[in-house]
Motif scaffolding. Structure first.
Motif, PDB file in Angstrom:
ATOM      1  N   ARG A 210      16.384   2.668  80.576  1.00 57.11           N
ATOM      2  CA  ARG A 210      16.513   3.004  79.153  1.00 57.11           C
ATOM      3  C   ARG A 210      15.378   3.902  78.670  1.00 57.11           C
ATOM      4  NH1 ARG A 210      19.772  -1.906  77.080  1.00 57.11           N
ATOM      5  NH2 ARG A 210      19.680  -0.977  75.016  1.00 57.11           N
TER       6      ARG A 210
ATOM      7  N   GLU B 296      15.013  -3.416  75.639  1.00 58.68           N
ATOM      8  CA  GLU B 296      15.976  -3.073  74.595  1.00 58.68           C
ATOM      9  C   GLU B 296      15.282  -2.552  73.342  1.00 58.68           C
ATOM     10  OE1 GLU B 296      19.338  -5.872  73.944  1.00 58.68           O
ATOM     11  OE2 GLU B 296      18.395  -7.042  75.529  1.00 58.68           O
TER      12      GLU B 296
ATOM     13  N   PRO C 281      17.261   2.053  72.302  1.00 62.50           N
ATOM     14  CA  PRO C 281      18.661   1.689  72.089  1.00 62.50           C
ATOM     15  C   PRO C 281      19.585   2.440  73.044  1.00 62.50           C
ATOM     16  CG  PRO C 281      17.927   3.208  70.396  1.00 62.50           C
ATOM     17  CD  PRO C 281      16.709   2.832  71.174  1.00 62.50           C
ATOM     18  N   PRO C 282      20.748   1.867  73.320  1.00 64.20           N
ATOM     19  CA  PRO C 282      21.678   2.544  74.237  1.00 64.20           C
ATOM     20  C   PRO C 282      22.183   3.874  73.692  1.00 64.20           C
ATOM     21  CG  PRO C 282      22.725   0.657  73.183  1.00 64.20           C
ATOM     22  CD  PRO C 282      21.266   0.579  72.851  1.00 64.20           C
TER      23      PRO C 282
ATOM     24  N   ALA D   2      22.467  -5.673  77.049  1.00 63.46           N
ATOM     25  CA  ALA D   2      22.430  -5.765  75.587  1.00 63.46           C
ATOM     26  C   ALA D   2      22.488  -7.222  75.172  1.00 63.46           C
ATOM     27  CB  ALA D   2      23.602  -5.005  74.973  1.00 63.46           C
TER      28      ALA D   2
ATOM     29  N   SER E 234      21.821  -4.713  69.134  1.00 67.68           N
ATOM     30  CA  SER E 234      21.946  -4.175  70.494  1.00 67.68           C
ATOM     31  C   SER E 234      23.376  -4.328  71.001  1.00 67.68           C
ATOM     32  CB  SER E 234      20.962  -4.900  71.415  1.00 67.68           C
ATOM     33  OG  SER E 234      21.107  -4.479  72.750  1.00 67.68           O
TER      34      SER E 234
ATOM     35  N   ALA F 276      26.059  -1.257  71.774  1.00 67.48           N
ATOM     36  CA  ALA F 276      26.635  -1.141  73.113  1.00 67.48           C
ATOM     37  C   ALA F 276      28.152  -1.057  73.069  1.00 67.48           C
ATOM     38  CB  ALA F 276      26.198  -2.325  73.970  1.00 67.48           C
TER      39      ALA F 276
ATOM     40  N   LEU G  18      29.065  -6.736  78.638  1.00 68.31           N
ATOM     41  CA  LEU G  18      27.719  -6.886  78.092  1.00 68.31           C
ATOM     42  C   LEU G  18      26.824  -7.555  79.124  1.00 68.31           C
ATOM     43  CD1 LEU G  18      28.552  -8.097  74.467  1.00 68.31           C
ATOM     44  CD2 LEU G  18      27.668  -5.842  75.130  1.00 68.31           C
TER      45      LEU G  18
END
Length: 393
Positions: A167, A196, A200-201, A222, A230, A234, A243
């Motif tokens: 990430r 996380e 963020p994704p 997430a 989160s 996602a 997830l």
């Protein structure tokens, strides 16, 4: 109720409670397991010696295994992350990657796992000059070798690889393209992992959009530490198929004093859409998602029929395996073989292989395996009850 009927009921209940040996032999499915989190301590020592890695805190395998467990349980994020610096540190050559992957498949098969998706980040194995492609090919070779060795010992397992992007890095599109290139050669999907909070994704939308255009599968770490935002990102921004963890969905579920349960909009969406949760009980305890196995959200999520699955995350750091995870859940919630089958079928339904292959695993391997164990134990308990009655007479 007569004493005879009480005895029969007790026998039936006992028959439904799996023993450790039965748990080990039950066909299990694993969706969330990190390759660099599952090395044998002896292998870490061997590879450190072979590759010249000189930073191990212990060189005796037994003491090193204890060090990994204590560091992971210390409550110190710095010490926990240090454990991975050592495993990744010895996984920088082709031979090392082949060996680690082969032993991973062997160890999972010995533990009764019949299907596994094991993830790793190719970008973390380039320190000695390996190109990304050779990292993927070495791991795939190791998984195939491990499957062959498992068959030689009477175990059946199929292992698929998930390629993970970090990430905090900027290589997610490159890793997604790599996953797509090897999707019919042992790689079954894509993942992002790492902290996380602050990462963020949505920083990796180009990778997720690419995978969706290519009709490829991906999961996202997430809802492990950061919580509901989160999970929402996602699913709604990125379109994750599963997830990774997702345990914090419990924050959107209210349990009232009278026992009634109210789901929030996000929790309802996750349940209604049958979005798989890759729950990792032992790991979740280490990261503070629950204080004990009995308090782990998996108990409520199973009762509410979420698409919950049981996973290991990092077998070395958590001193665990699939059998040990289920032993903890049997002790905490009184789960029977029927519950184990439910979790295993959930996981197999959620795997990133074609539908007909998932269906074949469920109907030809998982259901018959559990049916045999149930029949075996019902017979044993009936015989035990009959023998006791005869002695008393």
């Amino acid at each position: 109720m007569t004493s005879q009927s009480t005895s029969k009921t007790a026998a039936t209940n006992t028959a439904r409670t799996p023993t450790p040996d039965q748990i080990r032999r039950a066909p299990k499915v694993l969706l969330h397991d990190h390759l660099d989190g599952g090395l044998r301590p002896g292998t870490v020592v061997d590879l450190a010696r072979a590759t010249g890695y000189a930073n191990l805190p212990e060189t005796d395998p037994d003491r090193l295994g204890v060090w990994f467990r204590e560091a992971a349980d210390s409550g110190s994020l710095e010490r926990y992350l240090e454990t991975f610096s050592h495993t990744v540190g010895v996984m920088q050559t082709r031979d090392a990657l082949v060996r680690v992957a082969a032993e991973c498949a062997e160890d999972l098969a010995e533990d009764g796992v019949v299907y596994a998706e094991v993830r790793y980040a190719p970008e973390q194995h380039l320190e000695r000059g390996l190109p990304l492609e050779e990292v993927v090919e070495a791991v795939n070779e190791g998984f195939r070798e491990g499957e062959r060795r498992a068959r030689d010992h009477g175990h059946r397992i199929r292992v698929g690889a998930l390629l993970t992007a970090m990430r905090h890095a900027a290589r997610s599109l490159e890793i997604a393209e790599l996953a797509n290139r090897y999707r019919d050669l042992g790689v079954v999907g894509f993942d992002i992992a790492g902290a996380e909070a602050g990462y963020p994704p949505t920083r990796h939308l180009d990778a997720f959009e690419y995978l969706k255009r290519e009709n490829n599968h991906f999961t996202i770490h997430a809802g492990e530490a950061f919580g509901l935002p989160s999970i929402w990102q996602a699913l709604q921004w990125c379109g994750a198929d599963r997830l990774g963890h997702g345990v914090r969905i419990i924050d959107d579920i209210q349990v009232h004093e009278d026992g009634t349960v109210k789901l929030g909009r996000l929790a309802s969406y996750v349940r209604d859409k049958r979005i798989p949760l890759e729950l990792c009980p032992s790991s979740n305890l280490q990261t503070g998602a629950a204080d004990s196995y009995a308090e782990h959200p998996i108990g409520l999520l199973r009762r509410l029929h979420f698409r919950a699955t049981v996973n290991t995350d990092n077998r070395l750091m958590s001193h665990t395996g699939m059998s040990r995870e289920f032993e903890h859940l049997v002790d905490a919630f009184g789960y029977a073989l029927d519950d184990m089958q439910w979790f295993s079928v959930n996981a197999m339904k959620s795997a990133f292989i074609p539908f007909d292959e998932r269906l074949a695993m469920i109907n030809d391997v998982i259901k018959p395996g559990y049916a045999e164990l149930k029949s075996e134990w019902l017979f044993q308990q009936t015989a035990s009850t009959s023998g006791s009655s005869g002695d008393e007479g």
